[in-house]
Design a protein around this motif. Structure first.
Motif, PDB file in Angstrom:
ATOM      1  N   PRO A 111       0.815  -1.230   0.000  1.00 30.44           N
ATOM      2  CA  PRO A 111       0.000   0.000   0.000  1.00 30.44           C
ATOM      3  C   PRO A 111       0.841   1.269   0.000  1.00 30.44           C
ATOM      4  O   PRO A 111       0.414   2.299  -0.520  1.00 30.44           O
ATOM      5  CB  PRO A 111      -0.799  -0.101   1.311  1.00 30.44           C
ATOM      6  CG  PRO A 111      -0.715  -1.507   1.722  1.00 30.44           C
ATOM      7  CD  PRO A 111       0.544  -2.063   1.165  1.00 30.44           C
ATOM      8  N   LEU A 112       2.052   1.180   0.567  1.00 35.34           N
ATOM      9  CA  LEU A 112       2.903   2.374   0.651  1.00 35.34           C
ATOM     10  C   LEU A 112       3.405   2.807  -0.721  1.00 35.34           C
ATOM     11  O   LEU A 112       3.816   3.945  -0.903  1.00 35.34           O
ATOM     12  CB  LEU A 112       4.106   2.104   1.559  1.00 35.34           C
ATOM     13  CG  LEU A 112       3.796   1.743   3.004  1.00 35.34           C
ATOM     14  CD1 LEU A 112       5.066   1.391   3.742  1.00 35.34           C
ATOM     15  CD2 LEU A 112       3.105   2.901   3.681  1.00 35.34           C
ATOM     16  N   LEU A 113       3.400   1.855  -1.671  1.00 30.12           N
ATOM     17  CA  LEU A 113       3.959   2.165  -2.989  1.00 30.12           C
ATOM     18  C   LEU A 113       2.936   2.825  -3.902  1.00 30.12           C
ATOM     19  O   LEU A 113       3.280   3.296  -4.979  1.00 30.12           O
ATOM     20  CB  LEU A 113       4.459   0.874  -3.659  1.00 30.12           C
ATOM     21  CG  LEU A 113       5.578   0.139  -2.922  1.00 30.12           C
ATOM     22  CD1 LEU A 113       5.883  -1.179  -3.579  1.00 30.12           C
ATOM     23  CD2 LEU A 113       6.818   1.010  -2.878  1.00 30.12           C
ATOM     24  N   ILE A 114       1.672   2.841  -3.490  1.00 34.07           N
ATOM     25  CA  ILE A 114       0.624   3.350  -4.382  1.00 34.07           C
ATOM     26  C   ILE A 114       0.505   4.868  -4.227  1.00 34.07           C
ATOM     27  O   ILE A 114       0.408   5.367  -3.110  1.00 34.07           O
ATOM     28  CB  ILE A 114      -0.721   2.675  -4.061  1.00 34.07           C
ATOM     29  CG1 ILE A 114      -0.553   1.160  -4.155  1.00 34.07           C
ATOM     30  CG2 ILE A 114      -1.812   3.154  -5.007  1.00 34.07           C
ATOM     31  CD1 ILE A 114      -1.765   0.383  -3.753  1.00 34.07           C
ATOM     32  N   PRO A 115       0.515   5.584  -5.347  1.00 37.24           N
ATOM     33  CA  PRO A 115       0.399   7.048  -5.270  1.00 37.24           C
ATOM     34  C   PRO A 115      -0.924   7.474  -4.626  1.00 37.24           C
ATOM     35  O   PRO A 115      -1.932   6.781  -4.763  1.00 37.24           O
ATOM     36  CB  PRO A 115       0.442   7.499  -6.727  1.00 37.24           C
ATOM     37  CG  PRO A 115       0.996   6.351  -7.472  1.00 37.24           C
ATOM     38  CD  PRO A 115       0.662   5.122  -6.720  1.00 37.24           C
ATOM     39  N   TRP A 116      -0.901   8.647  -3.976  1.00 39.05           N
ATOM     40  CA  TRP A 116      -2.062   9.119  -3.219  1.00 39.05           C
ATOM     41  C   TRP A 116      -3.337   9.186  -4.050  1.00 39.05           C
ATOM     42  O   TRP A 116      -4.392   8.769  -3.613  1.00 39.05           O
ATOM     43  CB  TRP A 116      -1.772  10.505  -2.641  1.00 39.05           C
ATOM     44  CG  TRP A 116      -0.802  10.500  -1.534  1.00 39.05           C
ATOM     45  CD1 TRP A 116      -1.061  10.185  -0.235  1.00 39.05           C
ATOM     46  CD2 TRP A 116       0.578  10.828  -1.592  1.00 39.05           C
ATOM     47  NE1 TRP A 116       0.078  10.294   0.515  1.00 39.05           N
ATOM     48  CE2 TRP A 116       1.100  10.696  -0.285  1.00 39.05           C
ATOM     49  CE3 TRP A 116       1.427  11.223  -2.611  1.00 39.05           C
ATOM     50  CZ2 TRP A 116       2.429  10.945   0.026  1.00 39.05           C
ATOM     51  CZ3 TRP A 116       2.757  11.467  -2.304  1.00 39.05           C
ATOM     52  CH2 TRP A 116       3.237  11.322  -1.004  1.00 39.05           C
ATOM     53  N   ASN A 117      -3.221   9.760  -5.264  1.00 38.65           N
ATOM     54  CA  ASN A 117      -4.457   9.915  -6.037  1.00 38.65           C
ATOM     55  C   ASN A 117      -5.012   8.574  -6.488  1.00 38.65           C
ATOM     56  O   ASN A 117      -6.222   8.415  -6.627  1.00 38.65           O
ATOM     57  CB  ASN A 117      -4.245  10.861  -7.236  1.00 38.65           C
ATOM     58  CG  ASN A 117      -3.044  10.489  -8.040  1.00 38.65           C
ATOM     59  OD1 ASN A 117      -2.275   9.623  -7.646  1.00 38.65           O
ATOM     60  ND2 ASN A 117      -2.869  11.117  -9.174  1.00 38.65           N
ATOM     61  N   VAL A 118      -4.102   7.579  -6.662  1.00 40.74           N
ATOM     62  CA  VAL A 118      -4.581   6.245  -7.032  1.00 40.74           C
ATOM     63  C   VAL A 118      -5.294   5.611  -5.844  1.00 40.74           C
ATOM     64  O   VAL A 118      -6.351   4.991  -5.990  1.00 40.74           O
ATOM     65  CB  VAL A 118      -3.412   5.363  -7.522  1.00 40.74           C
ATOM     66  CG1 VAL A 118      -3.901   3.967  -7.858  1.00 40.74           C
ATOM     67  CG2 VAL A 118      -2.740   6.001  -8.719  1.00 40.74           C
TER      68      VAL A 118
END
Lengths: 90, 290
Positions: free
Chosen positions: B108-115
């Protein structure tokens, strides 16, 4: 520089801050000091006390502006005594 | 042995100093300049004095946004820190499954905020979202676009999903660094599981935990993208946090003066909290003798 929308009061404000920082840097080089522990029970140097003073003064000014309907320079007097207290006891 | 004092090392931080000057100091000075003036665009400014500060201090809108912001940060910290520590305590210490856990945790930490925002926006939708549709099929009245509680719960669960791993990974790293001798000593003393946690593990991970709290506080206190994508600050103003309100004011209404005064106060609050955390952290380190 025009895009930064400078005014004389803000320029003076930043000039005073810059001058203070330079003075304290020179003082730290010329007259080194050992950190001490004050009433906050944390180790502070002159620089730390300056930071606490400036940050506290910002809040004192905001509180003065929000709470009292009196001229703003009154807050500066309070800040002056606050600064004396911080440098003496913190 | 006397250490040689070499002040030339200070020059090595010059590039960072320049970068910070351009990315932070100059913009901050500009914001201060804006905060005492009024503009109608066209780069023309008129002196306004402390009017915007006065207006902002008396603004219910700002205090409401600040209240919501503090509530949000407090809730997610109260969930993420204990949950993260709990997960870290229960993760395998070594071997194949330890690696699997670490990879899964960091996803989850690797996913960009807007995604992240988009994922949860769709996930929670009543018509096509797995979560929204299922809850409504079960008879739960869940609709984050209309219901205050649904909106808040969605944002909090989303943030917990996104960031608890960070706390868990930091706590896990802290736990891994505790030497076995401590546990052996505890075993000899027949210490209970709780006492091992309270008197060995917790003090030993306190340093990294403080960093985790600071990071999570900072990030949640300036959260913008996820609530903007999921709820857009609604329903009504119920999830309009400080950053969302600020952007609405500065870019939506082009009220640069009030927005600048708002930013400065926002910045001061963050500065105070960060300084307190920093001081506590450095003092913890000193007490531990590092």
């Amino acid at each position: 520089m025009e895009w930064m929308a400078w005014t004389w009061p803000t320029a003076t404000f930043f000039a005073i801050i810059a001058a203070t920082l330079i003075t304290f840097t020179v003082m730290a080089i010329k007259y080194p000091e050992a950190p001490r522990v004050g009433i906050l029970r944390i180790e502070t140097t002159r620089g730390d006390r300056l930071f606490i003073t400036l940050l506290g003064s910002a809040f004192l000014n905001l509180a003065w502006l929000g709470l009292f309907d009196v001229p703003q320079w009154g807050a500066l007097i309070v800040c002056f005594f606050y600064a004396l207290a911080v440098f003496r006891w913190v | 042995m006397n250490k040689t004092v070499n002040q030339k090392a200070w020059f090595l931080i010059l590039p960072v100093l320049l970068l910070v000057a351009f990315s932070a100091v100059i913009p901050l000075m500009t914001v201060v300049n804006y905060s005492v003036q009024d503009t109608f665009g066209n780069n023309q400014f008129f002196w306004a004095g402390l009017e915007w500060f006065e207006q902002m201090l008396a603004s219910e809108r700002m205090w409401d946004a600040l209240g919501r912001q503090i509530a949000f940060s407090a809730i997610i910290l109260a969930i993420q820190i204990p949950l993260g520590v709990f997960i870290a305590l229960n993760m395998p210490k070594k071997g194949f499954w330890a690696s699997v856990c670490l990879v899964l945790m960091s996803l989850p930490l690797l996913i960009p905020w807007n995604v992240v925002g988009t994922i949860w926006q769709i996930f929670g939708r009543v018509d096509i979202g797995l979560l929204g549709y299922t809850l409504n099929a079960m008879g739960v009245d869940y609709n984050y676009t209309q219901n205050f509680y649904a909106a808040w719960i969605t944002l909090i669960v989303m943030d917990v999903w996104h960031w608890t791993s960070l706390v868990a990974l930091l706590a896990y790293a802290g736990l891994q660094s505790i030497p076995d001798a401590y546990y052996q000593a505890a075993k000899i003393d027949q210490a209970s599981r709780w006492k091992v946690f309270r008197f060995i593990e917790l003090p030993k991970i306190m340093g990294v935990l403080m960093i985790a709290i600071l990071l999570r506080f900072m990030d949640s206190f300036m959260i913008y993208t996820e609530p903007f994508v999921v709820t857009g600050g609604g329903p009504g103003n119920s999830t309009t946090f400080l950053s969302i309100d600020l952007v609405k004011m500065a870019l939506g209404q082009f009220d640069l003066g009030p927005a600048a005064a708002f930013s400065i106060m926002y910045y001061l609050v963050i500065l105070v909290v960060s300084y307190v955390f920093y001081t506590v952290m450095t003092n913890l380190d000193k007490r531990d003798g590092h």
